[in-house]
Design an enzyme around this catalytic site. Structure first.
Site, PDB file in Angstrom:
ATOM      1  N   GLU A 189     -19.865 -30.794 -20.431  1.00  0.00           N
ATOM      2  CA  GLU A 189     -20.209 -29.841 -19.370  1.00  0.00           C
ATOM      3  C   GLU A 189     -19.021 -29.643 -18.425  1.00  0.00           C
ATOM      4  OE1 GLU A 189     -24.281 -29.780 -17.873  1.00  0.00           O
ATOM      5  OE2 GLU A 189     -23.487 -29.707 -15.847  1.00  0.00           O
ATOM      6  N   ARG A 245      -5.621   2.266  -4.601  1.00  0.00           N
ATOM      7  CA  ARG A 245      -5.987   2.391  -3.183  1.00  0.00           C
ATOM      8  C   ARG A 245      -4.717   2.492  -2.342  1.00  0.00           C
ATOM      9  NH1 ARG A 245      -9.229   3.802   0.973  1.00  0.00           N
ATOM     10  NH2 ARG A 245      -9.001   2.389   2.746  1.00  0.00           N
ATOM     11  N   GLN A 252       3.575  -6.859  -0.187  1.00  0.00           N
ATOM     12  CA  GLN A 252       3.812  -8.193  -0.741  1.00  0.00           C
ATOM     13  C   GLN A 252       2.613  -9.121  -0.524  1.00  0.00           C
ATOM     14  OE1 GLN A 252       6.790 -10.878   1.012  1.00  0.00           O
ATOM     15  NE2 GLN A 252       7.880 -10.711  -0.932  1.00  0.00           N
TER      16      GLN A 252
END
Ligand SMILES: Cc1cc2nc3c(=O)[nH]c(=O)nc-3n(C[C@H](O)[C@H](O)[C@H](O)COP(=O)(O)OP(=O)(O)OC[C@H]3O[C@@H](n4cnc5c(N)ncnc54)[C@H](O)[C@@H]3O)c2cc1C
Length: 405
Positions: free
Chosen positions: A266, A292, A303
């Site tokens: 797991e 955008r 940056q």
């Protein structure tokens, strides 16, 4: 033949070998097996009701059936039970693709829990009668299993559990309550850990396989949670619940070893869906940052944004490599304790940090519900808790480094 030719010849022979396949799975983030499942998931598991189901905490049965019909619940199971019998690395590639292509992270979590926790534990530790009864259904998805260890007062300290299994004529009587059990409200069968002798501590812990219809077993209400809301999750109470001796998995007192083995798989691999999801989160954030514009520039040219996304890439690649390292070690039968703990930490922390960055990069669109970006953040938070909280993974790493307990 020169020495160099001999070397190349050797490599050519090796190119079909399991070791080369493993290396290919590890190194190739664009592996065709992964991309094929991602494409399939985009087509077959894109569900317009996801936002509503996330709000209402509703499991998508139809999606589960499709995942089962595609064979993804049987990736690791033996062909004796209808499974594909893949080694870990090959199976994980497809589960990673599922996480990448399917936006219902809760559905992916449900599938990976069935494959990596319930299925593996049943196949490894179930009796021949138990595996014959339950594994074929786990593989097709017709049967759903749950793994019940945690209790309200026994989480990280799992072996302090209070649920008892008192030996009685021909079987055991179970009493106690298990908490936070993934898939409990829809499960057909529970792998349950209880103590047959509280005086023996961890050596009294014993595993049982208990059908949901057993008198005395009650499943609580689906508990709403922050994320993975489409994976149902509840408490399970045992009240004078009689199970026959044949319900026991392994010997009396073998439960702690069964649990430890289940946890190694797991913690190594359960974050596979989240690692796939993190790649999707990064892809979406990069696409958004390229289009955008603010101040007349795509925000990705700033940056601050570009470096934040580079950090997500680093987190994703690190988590992926550590998971496949743990897989390669486990399929060789080598100890993977350090690799699995590192994999769990890198996968969970990387996914959480990456999803938070994605929210920030999307601005208000990241914060409102309708674009699903905040849903990924909620979904990818739980990984630092389930499957052994981060503090426990760090303890394992510290112990293996030789630091005093
Ligand atoms: C989405 C989800 C699904 C789950 N599914 C299942 C399931 O199917 N079956 C199941 O049995 N359980 C399940 N759990 C429960 C899960 O295994 C436990 O939540 C987990 O083991 C942590 O236990 P706890 O919640 O009691 O936290 P606690 O153990 O109380 O831990 C709280 C905090 O303390 C820290 N901490 C505790 N002890 C130490 C220590 N010794 N050193 C350093 N730090 C420590 C932890 O890192 C954590 O940050 C699930 C949980 C979640 C959130």
């Amino acid at each position: 033949m020169t020495q160099a030719d001999a070397h190349l010849d050797g490599l050519a022979v090796a190119s079909d070998s399991p070791a080369t396949e493993t290396l290919e799975a590890i190194l190739n983030g664009e592996h065709p097996a992964k991309l094929a499942i991602a494409d399939w998931a985009r087509e077959m598991l894109t569900d317009p009701t996801l936002e509503e189901r996330d709000r209402d905490c509703t499991f998508w049965r139809e999606g589960w059936k499709r995942i089962g019909a595609k064979g993804l619940l049987g990736l690791l199971a033996s062909p004796d039970f209808g499974g594909q019998g893949h080694p870990f690395t090959a199976g994980l590639l497809e589960l990673e693709g599922l996480g990448l292509g399917c936006r219902d992270d809760g559905l992916v979590f449900a599938a990976t829990s069935q494959v990596l926790t319930v299925g593996l534990a049943m196949e490894r530790f179930g009796s021949p009668e138990q595996t014959a009864q339950w594994m074929p259904g786990f593989v097709t998805g017709e049967t759903i299993g749950s793994f019940s260890m945690s209790e309200v007062d026994s989480g990280s300290d799992a072996f302090s559990l209070q649920t008892t299994a008192t030996p009685t004529g021909g079987g055991y009587v179970l009493n106690g309550t298990k908490s936070w059990v993934t898939m409990a409200p829809v499960a057909d069968v529970f792998i349950v850990f209880a103590t047959t002798n509280p005086d023996l501590g961890r050596w009294g812990i014993t595993a049982f396989c208990v059908p949901a219809t057993t008198p005395g077993l009650t499943v609580g209400e689906n508990r709403p949670k922050m994320g993975m809301r489409t994976t149902p999750f509840a408490d399970v109470t045992f009240s004078e619940c009689f199970v026959p001796e044949t319900a026991r998995m392994g010997a009396e007192g073998a439960g702690a070893s069964i649990f430890t083995s289940a946890m190694e798989a797991e913690r190594g691999f359960l974050l596979v869906g989240s690692i796939g999801a993190l790649e999707r989160v990064l892809d979406d954030a990069v696409a958004h940052s390229r289009t955008r514009e603010q101040f007349g520039e795509p925000i990705g040219s700033f940056q601050g944004v570009a470096h934040a996304l580079s950090e997500v890439k680093l987190a994703h690649e690190s988590a992926r490599l550590l998971m496949y390292k743990a897989a390669a070690l486990q399929q060789q039968g080598a100890s993977s304790m350090m690799a699995a703990a590192l994999s769990k930490l890198a996968g969970s922390q990387g996914a959480l940090a990456g999803a938070l960055t994605a929210v920030e990069v999307h601005g208000a669109r990241g914060y409102v519900t309708e674009f699903g970006v905040e849903r990924d953040l909620r979904n990818l938070t739980g990984g630092v808790i389930y499957g052994g909280a981060s503090g426990i993974q760090k303890n394992i790493i510290a112990r293996l480094l030789g630091l005093p307990a």
